[in-house]
Design a protein around this motif. Structure first.
Motif, PDB file in Angstrom:
ATOM      1  N   VAL A  39       0.869  -1.501  -0.011  1.00  0.00           N
ATOM      2  CA  VAL A  39       0.186   0.249   0.376  1.00  0.00           C
ATOM      3  C   VAL A  39       0.791   1.696  -0.041  1.00  0.00           C
TER       4      VAL A  39
ATOM      5  N   SER B  61       0.363   5.287  -0.165  1.00  0.00           N
ATOM      6  CA  SER B  61      -0.395   6.401  -0.213  1.00  0.00           C
ATOM      7  C   SER B  61      -0.006   7.725  -0.716  1.00  0.00           C
TER       8      SER B  61
ATOM      9  N   TYR C 115       6.139   2.090  -1.043  1.00  0.00           N
ATOM     10  CA  TYR C 115       5.142   1.259  -0.487  1.00  0.00           C
ATOM     11  C   TYR C 115       5.304   0.738   0.776  1.00  0.00           C
TER      12      TYR C 115
ATOM     13  N   ALA D  80      -1.846   7.493   5.229  1.00  0.00           N
ATOM     14  CA  ALA D  80      -3.233   6.797   4.277  1.00  0.00           C
ATOM     15  C   ALA D  80      -4.564   7.558   4.672  1.00  0.00           C
TER      16      ALA D  80
ATOM     17  N   ILE E 273      -2.829   0.761  -4.747  1.00  0.00           N
ATOM     18  CA  ILE E 273      -2.369  -1.108  -3.646  1.00  0.00           C
ATOM     19  C   ILE E 273      -1.549  -1.646  -5.252  1.00  0.00           C
TER      20      ILE E 273
ATOM     21  N   LEU F  96     -10.672  -0.263   1.170  1.00  0.00           N
ATOM     22  CA  LEU F  96     -10.107  -0.315   0.208  1.00  0.00           C
ATOM     23  C   LEU F  96     -11.153  -0.179  -1.154  1.00  0.00           C
TER      24      LEU F  96
END
Length: 126
Positions: free
Chosen positions: A20, A22, A32, A60, A68, A121
């Motif tokens: 993930v 942001s 990530y 996030a 993602i 998500l």
């Protein structure tokens, strides 16, 4: 906003981990971070194992958007709240998928304390 495809749900849900990232204020992506991911029905969820002060979680929730990667799927996403009634199913999904790692680690992403760090998500079309 769009929905996940059946293939996305299958591939992300089967992935052991998810990466993930942001979005920064300038639109670029942060590095990530690798975390666990679960699928519940047609939704994908992630939780912060180390609470709401975990840097990736703070970034996030502050940005509200990101990207993602999991199971060969890459998507731009919005980080949304989980419905309160979803938490029991999310806990069950984490237990089903990750209990083999032991109660200490799975306990960091299940139970009432983990609810505040749950993100749904939502795929974005952009």
């Amino acid at each position: 906003m769009s929905d996940w495809t059946a293939d996305d749900l299958t591939r992300i849900g089967a992935a052991e981990e998810l990466q993930v990232s942001s979005t920064r204020a300038d639109g670029s992506l942060r590095p990530y971070v690798t975390i666990w991911v679960v699928r519940v029905g047609d939704e994908i969820y992630i939780r912060s194992a180390y609470g709401s002060d975990n840097p990736w979680f703070v970034r996030a929730t502050t940005s509200g958007t990101g990207r993602i990667r999991a199971g060969g799927v890459q998507k731009n996403v919005t980080f949304a709240a989980a419905a309160p009634e979803a938490h029991a199913a999310i806990d069950a999904a984490y237990h089903a998928k990750y209990d083999r790692y032991g109660p200490a680690i799975v306990g960091t992403v299940t139970g009432p304390n983990a609810e505040a760090t749950t993100l749904r998500l939502v795929p974005r079309a952009d």
